[in-house]
Scaffold this motif. Structure first.
Motif, mmCIF file in Angstrom:
data_model
loop_
_atom_site.group_PDB
_atom_site.id
_atom_site.type_symbol
_atom_site.label_atom_id
_atom_site.label_comp_id
_atom_site.label_asym_id
_atom_site.label_seq_id
_atom_site.Cartn_x
_atom_site.Cartn_y
_atom_site.Cartn_z
ATOM 1 N N TYR A 74 -95.210 52.503 -41.683
ATOM 2 C CA TYR A 74 -94.555 51.377 -42.119
ATOM 3 C C TYR A 74 -92.878 51.781 -42.745
ATOM 4 C CZ TYR A 74 -92.980 47.306 -44.829
ATOM 5 O OH TYR A 74 -92.318 46.518 -45.589
ATOM 6 N N LYS A 75 -93.109 52.930 -43.481
ATOM 7 C CA LYS A 75 -91.885 53.031 -44.150
ATOM 8 C C LYS A 75 -90.675 53.782 -42.934
ATOM 9 C CE LYS A 75 -91.418 57.188 -46.254
ATOM 10 N NZ LYS A 75 -90.356 57.961 -45.786
ATOM 11 N N THR A 76 -91.215 54.251 -41.946
ATOM 12 C CA THR A 76 -90.525 54.860 -40.844
ATOM 13 C C THR A 76 -89.869 53.765 -40.066
ATOM 14 O OG1 THR A 76 -91.803 56.903 -40.961
ATOM 15 C CG2 THR A 76 -90.291 56.512 -38.882
ATOM 16 N N GLU A 77 -90.694 52.803 -39.668
ATOM 17 C CA GLU A 77 -90.128 51.674 -38.970
ATOM 18 C C GLU A 77 -89.084 50.845 -39.826
ATOM 19 O OE1 GLU A 77 -91.782 47.833 -36.226
ATOM 20 O OE2 GLU A 77 -93.224 49.161 -37.551
ATOM 21 N N LYS A 78 -89.571 50.624 -41.062
ATOM 22 C CA LYS A 78 -88.367 49.894 -41.965
ATOM 23 C C LYS A 78 -87.367 50.386 -41.950
ATOM 24 C CE LYS A 78 -87.813 48.154 -46.632
ATOM 25 N NZ LYS A 78 -87.647 46.661 -46.409
ATOM 26 N N LEU A 79 -87.082 51.693 -42.186
ATOM 27 C CA LEU A 79 -85.861 52.554 -42.365
ATOM 28 C C LEU A 79 -85.265 52.983 -41.268
ATOM 29 C CD1 LEU A 79 -87.010 54.896 -45.241
ATOM 30 C CD2 LEU A 79 -85.594 53.030 -45.432
ATOM 31 N N TYR A 80 -86.005 53.210 -40.063
ATOM 32 C CA TYR A 80 -85.106 53.825 -38.872
ATOM 33 C C TYR A 80 -85.417 53.014 -37.780
ATOM 34 C CZ TYR A 80 -85.310 57.659 -42.346
ATOM 35 O OH TYR A 80 -85.144 58.276 -43.456
ATOM 36 N N GLY A 81 -86.304 51.947 -37.674
ATOM 37 C CA GLY A 81 -86.737 51.080 -36.548
ATOM 38 C C GLY A 81 -87.559 51.937 -35.699
ATOM 39 N N ALA A 82 -88.290 52.911 -35.938
ATOM 40 C CA ALA A 82 -88.976 53.662 -35.041
ATOM 41 C C ALA A 82 -90.479 53.395 -35.318
ATOM 42 C CB ALA A 82 -88.779 55.258 -35.361
ATOM 43 N N ILE A 83 -91.121 53.319 -34.294
ATOM 44 C CA ILE A 83 -92.736 53.083 -34.199
ATOM 45 C C ILE A 83 -93.414 54.299 -34.129
ATOM 46 C CG2 ILE A 83 -94.525 51.872 -33.391
ATOM 47 C CD1 ILE A 83 -92.764 49.385 -32.913
ATOM 48 N N TYR A 84 -94.262 54.780 -34.940
ATOM 49 C CA TYR A 84 -95.323 56.014 -34.646
ATOM 50 C C TYR A 84 -96.522 55.395 -35.000
ATOM 51 C CZ TYR A 84 -91.323 59.213 -34.977
ATOM 52 O OH TYR A 84 -89.991 60.069 -34.572
ATOM 53 N N ASN A 85 -97.418 56.007 -33.969
ATOM 54 C CA ASN A 85 -98.743 55.690 -34.282
ATOM 55 C C ASN A 85 -99.339 56.252 -35.278
ATOM 56 O OD1 ASN A 85 -101.675 55.247 -33.661
ATOM 57 N ND2 ASN A 85 -101.445 55.064 -31.543
ATOM 58 N N PRO A 86 -99.860 55.991 -36.313
ATOM 59 C CA PRO A 86 -100.669 56.762 -37.490
ATOM 60 C C PRO A 86 -101.731 57.756 -36.865
ATOM 61 C CG PRO A 86 -100.128 54.360 -38.138
ATOM 62 C CD PRO A 86 -99.920 54.572 -36.602
ATOM 63 N N GLU A 87 -102.571 56.979 -35.708
ATOM 64 C CA GLU A 87 -103.582 57.833 -35.285
ATOM 65 C C GLU A 87 -103.205 59.129 -34.489
ATOM 66 O OE1 GLU A 87 -106.867 57.478 -35.768
ATOM 67 O OE2 GLU A 87 -107.010 55.323 -36.226
ATOM 68 N N THR A 88 -102.063 59.143 -33.960
ATOM 69 C CA THR A 88 -101.755 60.082 -32.912
ATOM 70 C C THR A 88 -100.440 60.811 -33.288
ATOM 71 O OG1 THR A 88 -100.766 58.691 -31.269
ATOM 72 C CG2 THR A 88 -103.322 59.133 -31.306
ATOM 73 N N GLU A 89 -99.533 60.266 -33.781
ATOM 74 C CA GLU A 89 -98.157 60.809 -34.161
ATOM 75 C C GLU A 89 -97.628 61.005 -35.639
ATOM 76 O OE1 GLU A 89 -96.444 58.768 -30.063
ATOM 77 O OE2 GLU A 89 -96.308 57.379 -32.005
ATOM 78 N N ILE A 90 -98.781 60.927 -36.554
ATOM 79 C CA ILE A 90 -98.362 61.315 -38.008
ATOM 80 C C ILE A 90 -99.230 62.287 -38.432
ATOM 81 C CG2 ILE A 90 -98.029 60.449 -40.285
ATOM 82 C CD1 ILE A 90 -97.161 57.697 -38.962
ATOM 83 N N THR A 91 -98.863 63.268 -39.181
ATOM 84 C CA THR A 91 -100.152 64.395 -39.697
ATOM 85 C C THR A 91 -99.556 64.646 -41.021
ATOM 86 O OG1 THR A 91 -100.727 65.238 -37.710
ATOM 87 C CG2 THR A 91 -101.070 66.464 -39.326
ATOM 88 N N ILE A 92 -100.625 64.630 -42.097
ATOM 89 C CA ILE A 92 -100.243 64.950 -43.308
ATOM 90 C C ILE A 92 -100.396 66.550 -43.495
ATOM 91 C CG2 ILE A 92 -100.702 64.542 -46.044
ATOM 92 C CD1 ILE A 92 -100.069 62.092 -44.241
ATOM 93 N N THR A 93 -99.285 67.166 -43.989
ATOM 94 C CA THR A 93 -99.122 68.555 -44.228
ATOM 95 C C THR A 93 -99.067 69.070 -45.842
ATOM 96 O OG1 THR A 93 -96.784 68.580 -44.090
ATOM 97 C CG2 THR A 93 -98.130 68.744 -42.153
ATOM 98 N N ALA A 94 -99.400 70.355 -45.821
ATOM 99 C CA ALA A 94 -99.250 71.079 -47.174
ATOM 100 C C ALA A 94 -97.986 71.202 -47.456
ATOM 101 C CB ALA A 94 -100.141 72.117 -47.251
ATOM 102 N N GLY A 95 -97.028 70.307 -47.588
ATOM 103 C CA GLY A 95 -95.578 70.559 -47.785
ATOM 104 C C GLY A 95 -94.914 70.752 -46.687
ATOM 105 N N GLY A 96 -93.384 70.794 -46.886
ATOM 106 C CA GLY A 96 -92.404 70.678 -45.699
ATOM 107 C C GLY A 96 -92.319 72.085 -44.861
ATOM 108 N N THR A 97 -92.640 73.212 -45.936
ATOM 109 C CA THR A 97 -92.695 74.165 -45.162
ATOM 110 C C THR A 97 -93.679 74.486 -44.196
ATOM 111 O OG1 THR A 97 -91.446 75.254 -47.092
ATOM 112 C CG2 THR A 97 -92.695 76.853 -45.699
#
Length: 381
Positions: A74-97
């Protein structure tokens, strides 16, 4: 036993660890390592506590809680107009590094070339080398540190596999412009080159300027891993939670590595952040919050003999000390900590060749009294 052969023979302890340890040893104000010295939002702490009390203390799904991934989408679409599928295109990580390491690991094979821009955050080159890749670095020159795209073209070969970008940039506090994006788009068009876009300071862009995320541009989005950090967004660097955005075919490879590096990330904190992000002001208010700190710190530095460089984003301020001494930046940084009680980072640490432009980096993500106390000491230099 046979003699161990190091995989990173030239690598020692990072400058961030060294300077933070020195600051602690001599009692210096630590403006070196990038972390706040003020408390995070008590409401966020309550949300973590409540998640723990509600029993959310076991493994999260490998890719992260779907509720958090949906909020990121939701945040990414609101800020940048980009749609990412939460199921297949977003992964939570243990920090940026970790996200950066995993993205590089999932793409780079032996002898693949990766273009980076120096001064560069120090985790890029080691990860490339560990995968057997070849680092092709382009040095950017102060005071503006602009990318010379004609030089980038000369670095590209048939072995170029990835370009790593960082905006807002650590340590220089520069940001990519639309002109930079246009040059990048033209450069990679019809080329099999991936982009790793380190955007952990995405919300720290000042003076009404726009963050040029790779997510804004479909032709770049389709070839990009985008890395972000909740440590910066939530003022909680010690939580080590971030995320990666990528098209499904790239994320599939990313998750193959991710599952064997950390598998999954802190569960109660994911629940808390997912709820916390429902208040959009949490991230929409960050530019003004940090710009106030930047302006206050810059006003103070103008009373010293240090020369301010531009600061368009991140929570770092670079200064030149040519009018003060001819010392190497590492030597001067150590002397500043020991004799004047302020710890900083020498920017030569961000260059593979140790290029010394007599520039130091300060972190201004601190309480006002901390910044004032540091300025009082720097005035005496």
């Amino acid at each position: 036993m046979r003699l161990l052969t190091s995989k990173l023979p030239q690598t020692g302890t990072t400058i961030f660890t060294v300077m933070s340890a020195l600051a602690a040893d001599v009692g210096a104000i630590n403006l070196s390592q990038g972390f706040p010295d003020y408390e995070i939002d008590p409401h966020l702490i309550e949300l973590v506590s409540q998640a723990m009390k509600n029993g959310h203390n076991q493994y999260a799904p490998m890719a992260g809680l779907i509720s958090l991934r949906e909020q990121i989408g939701y945040k990414t679409e609101k800020l940048y107009g980009a749609i990412y599928n939460p199921e297949t295109e977003i992964t939570i990580t243990a920090g940026g590094t970790q996200a950066i390491f995993t993205a590089i690991s999932s793409i780079i094979h032996p002898n693949d070339e990766v273009i980076i821009f120096e001064p560069a955050y120090d985790c890029y080159a080691p990860a490339i080398k560990l995968m057997g890749g070849v680092v092709k670095s382009l040095e950017l020159a102060p005071p503006d540190y602009r990318i010379a795209w004609d030089m980038v073209r000369k670095l590209i070969s048939n072995r170029t596999k990835m370009i790593i970008l960082n905006s807002p940039h650590n340590p220089t506090a520069t940001i990519l412009t639309k002109s930079d994006v246009d040059e990048l788009s033209a450069l990679v068009k019809d080329q099999d080159i991936y982009i790793l876009s380190d955007e952990v300071y995405e919300h720290l862009v000042f003076d009404g300027q726009k963050h040029e995320s790779m997510a804004r541009y479909p032709e770049l989005q389709q070839r990009s891993f985008i890395v972000a950090s909740f440590g910066k967004l939530c003022h909680a660097t010690g939580w080590k939670i971030g995320y990666c955005l990528a098209p499904a075919h790239l994320m599939q490879e990313f998750r193959k590595i991710h599952q064997f590096v950390v598998f999954s990330v802190n569960t109660p904190m994911q629940y808390a952040i997912a709820e916390y992000l429902k208040n959009e002001q949490v991230y929409l208010g960050l530019p003004a919050f940090f710009q106030q700190k930047r302006d206050h710190f810059r006003d103070g530095i103008e009373q010293t003999r240090f020369k301010l460089l531009s600061c368009h984003g991140s929570y770092f301020q670079s200064v030149c000390y040519n009018d003060i001494t001819d010392e190497k930046d590492t030597d001067f940084a150590i002397r500043l900590a020991k004799e004047f009680g302020v710890a900083t980072i020498p920017t030569s640490a961000f260059f593979n060749k140790g290029t010394d432009n007599h520039i130091l980096r300060f972190c201004f993500a601190k309480r006002q009294e901390t910044l004032d106390k540091a300025v009082d000491r720097l005035i005496k230099v």
